[in-house]
Enzyme design. Structure first.
Site, PDB file in Angstrom:
ATOM      1  N   GLN A   1      22.914  -5.785  20.591  1.00  0.00           N
ATOM      2  CA  GLN A   1      22.811  -5.024  19.390  1.00  0.00           C
ATOM      3  C   GLN A   1      21.183  -4.714  19.069  1.00  0.00           C
ATOM      4  OE1 GLN A   1      25.364  -6.065  16.236  1.00  0.00           O
ATOM      5  NE2 GLN A   1      26.981  -6.470  17.782  1.00  0.00           N
TER       6      GLN A   1
ATOM      7  N   GLU B   1      28.759  -0.456  24.619  1.00  0.00           N
ATOM      8  CA  GLU B   1      28.274  -1.936  24.479  1.00  0.00           C
ATOM      9  C   GLU B   1      28.033  -2.344  25.856  1.00  0.00           C
ATOM     10  OE1 GLU B   1      30.670  -4.537  21.957  1.00  0.00           O
ATOM     11  OE2 GLU B   1      31.421  -3.117  20.789  1.00  0.00           O
TER      12      GLU B   1
ATOM     13  N   GLU C   1      26.035  -3.805  13.949  1.00  0.00           N
ATOM     14  CA  GLU C   1      27.339  -4.255  13.551  1.00  0.00           C
ATOM     15  C   GLU C   1      27.299  -5.315  12.604  1.00  0.00           C
ATOM     16  OE1 GLU C   1      31.710  -6.370  15.228  1.00  0.00           O
ATOM     17  OE2 GLU C   1      29.826  -6.103  16.573  1.00  0.00           O
TER      18      GLU C   1
ATOM     19  N   TYR D   1      29.399  -6.600  29.624  1.00  0.00           N
ATOM     20  CA  TYR D   1      28.302  -7.444  29.312  1.00  0.00           C
ATOM     21  C   TYR D   1      27.954  -8.262  30.507  1.00  0.00           C
ATOM     22  CZ  TYR D   1      28.965  -6.540  24.280  1.00  0.00           C
ATOM     23  OH  TYR D   1      28.981  -5.980  23.002  1.00  0.00           O
TER      24      TYR D   1
ATOM     25  N   ASN E   1      38.155   0.547  18.271  1.00  0.00           N
ATOM     26  CA  ASN E   1      36.839  -0.206  19.126  1.00  0.00           C
ATOM     27  C   ASN E   1      37.838  -1.054  19.756  1.00  0.00           C
ATOM     28  OD1 ASN E   1      34.318  -1.620  19.778  1.00  0.00           O
ATOM     29  ND2 ASN E   1      35.698  -3.079  18.703  1.00  0.00           N
ATOM     30  N   GLU E   2      37.455  -1.353  21.093  1.00  0.00           N
ATOM     31  CA  GLU E   2      38.131  -2.554  21.947  1.00  0.00           C
ATOM     32  C   GLU E   2      39.653  -2.821  21.325  1.00  0.00           C
ATOM     33  OE1 GLU E   2      35.530  -6.060  21.980  1.00  0.00           O
ATOM     34  OE2 GLU E   2      34.134  -5.146  23.024  1.00  0.00           O
TER      35      GLU E   2
END
Length: 493
Positions: free
Chosen positions: A348, A299, A27, A242, A174-175
């Site tokens: 990432q 992710e 990103e 996460y 995204n999100e």
């Protein structure tokens, strides 16, 4: 030493473990793109077309199969036409999500596709739904993949690319439940149907369309989205999860200065993903009993407080043996659901969150997580086989969790087994039954103090080495796993 039974049944075969399960994410955030993957062509750091030679070489050696770009939250404020043409033609923007820095768009579509060419990996483009338009995404797909005569192909040729690229993976937003527009699942589903309809296939290029899926355990998002989805417009939905120490987003803890209790909490919250995945899959099954739609985990990884003295918007953190254990646990979970999980992308790839490599100027180091991906590489494209491990659960204040993790696969008459021992104190002796006879084996191990990490002053503190604690006898072997270790074994006939 704790003795446990492990059974590997190579005759009970499952799905192919897609190599994309070992995918990565890049990103425009901190030093991931600029100075991480990309430098100027005239940089003293060795590069080809701006791509760092050391990073490209390391990622190829590790076996990177797919790379997601340009975000992340950045994707839904990224307008691709600002990142094509000569440098003086490219418009700058403020990266409002990550540090408020000025983005000069010197790394754009052509540069990303060149990076993927050098890495020999699949590109995964994430399109802008939050602040973009249907036409913008439609034209981006045409620009990249069409060989027809059209304004978009003419523009691509003007910018130096005669032939279209191959693009398989396309994320549509995204999100969008958060930074991608704070949408409701019903609203996003309606938008997704519209955007997806105009993301066309050109020539023999066939898009694998990925919708924005849930945030962690938001089962309502999956339920509502699946209710409204036209299943023929998507191939997968994307889950983000996460690992947060103690589950506290306001104080995520230190990447290196953590207690034993912090460690146990990290492992507990890592393993929560298994139940979360299964619950989302159960919801998907109600609307897609034929399993046409996959669950992509694009992710995942550890998120701690940033390193002291670094920009809080750059999300730079160190990477210890704790992270290596987390990586191994996640990869085993994904492997064991290879029939439903076609891809996963750790966050990432460089200098951000749970990175596999870190850079500082001209220096580059491989993290403990890097070695896990490298050790697990034999699973890519292999066939999952059944593995059954006797209970290794221990008590934790948040709930019980298993200390040992395993997945196994076969390819070309070789059996690959990956193991992780998350215990800080217990050595496990695994009494292992195989349903086929093997003549020889090789192995690698990654083990160290749980707080050990590689620094620019000491880049080889944590590396994988030859594993010796396996005794093979025809259809049986005994494997000894020391505390805080990751082991990979390959058996051949």
């Amino acid at each position: 030493m704790i003795k446990k039974k492990l059974s590997i049944r190579t005759k009970k075969q499952g799905a192919i473990i897609n190599k994309e399960i070992y995918g990565h994410f890049s990103e425009h955030l901190g030093r991931c793109i600029y100075n991480g993957l990309f430098v100027s062509k005239d940089s003293p750091i060795p590069n080809h077309e701006g791509m760092r030679d050391d990073v490209v070489s390391a990622l190829k050696e590790m076996g990177i199969p797919v790379l997601r770009w340009p975000g992340g939250c950045f994707a839904d404020e990224y307008h691709w036409k600002n990142g094509i043409g000569t440098k003086d033609e490219r418009a700058t923007m403020i990266n409002t999500n990550w540090g408020g820095v000025t983005e000069d768009n010197s790394f754009g579509t052509h540069e990303f596709m060149e990076l993927c060419r050098q890495l020999e990996c699949e590109p995964y483009i994430c399109g802008n739904v939050g602040s973009g338009t249907v036409r913008e995404l439609s034209e981006w797909v045409e620009y990249m993949t069409s060989s027809n005569v059209s304004p978009m192909t003419d523009l691509r040729k003007k910018n130096g690319r005669e032939e279209p690229w191959k693009l398989k993976y396309l994320g549509i937003g995204n999100e969008n439940w958060g930074c991608g527009g704070n949408m409701t699942p019903e609203y996003y589903a309606s938008e997704y149907r519209r955007y997806s309809s105009f993301a066309k296939n050109y020539g023999d290029n066939r898009l694998y369309r990925i919708a924005c899926g849930p945030n962690g355990d938001d089962y309502n998002w999956t339920e509502k989205f699946m209710q409204m989805l036209n299943p023929f417009l998507t191939n997968a939905i994307a889950l983000h999860y996460y690992t947060i120490c103690h589950g506290d987003w306001n104080n995520k803890g230190s990447a290196t200065g953590f207690t034993n209790e912090d460690y146990c909490s990290t492992i507990f919250h890592t393993l929560r993903i298994e139940g979360i995945i299964d619950k989302h899959l159960a919801i998907m099954d109600k609307y897609d009993p034929e399993h046409r739609i996959g669950l992509v985990v694009d992710e995942w990884g550890c998120w701690y407080n940033v390193e002291p003295g670094s920009n809080p918007g750059f999300l730079y953190q160190q990477n210890t043996m704790r992270d290596a254990i987390v990586a191994a646990l996640n990869l085993n979970i994904f492997n064991n659901r290879a029939d439903r999980i076609p891809m996963a992308n750790i966050a990432q790839v460089v200098n951000v969150l749970q990175s596999v490599v870190l850079t500082e100027g001209a220096k580059m180091i491989k993290t403990p997580t890097y070695y896990v991906f490298s050790m697990f590489k034999p699973h890519q494209g292999s066939t999952l086989v059944e593995s059954e491990l006797e209970d290794t659960f221990v008590k934790h204040e948040g709930g019980d969790f298993a200390e040992v993790s395993v997945s196994a696969s076969v390819k070309d008459n070789a059996l690959n087994i990956t193991l992780a021992n998350a215990s800080l104190t217990n050595t496990y002796s695994l009494d292992t039954d195989l349903d086929e006879a093997y003549a020889c084996w090789t192995g690698r191990i990654l083990t160290d103090n749980v707080r050990a990490y590689n620094s620019f002053d000491n880049p080889n503190e944590v590396t994988d080495t030859v594993f010796k604690d396996c005794v093979l006898d025809d259809k049986h072997c005994t494997v000894k796993l020391p505390p805080c270790s990751v082991v990979t074994l390959t058996f051949t006939k």
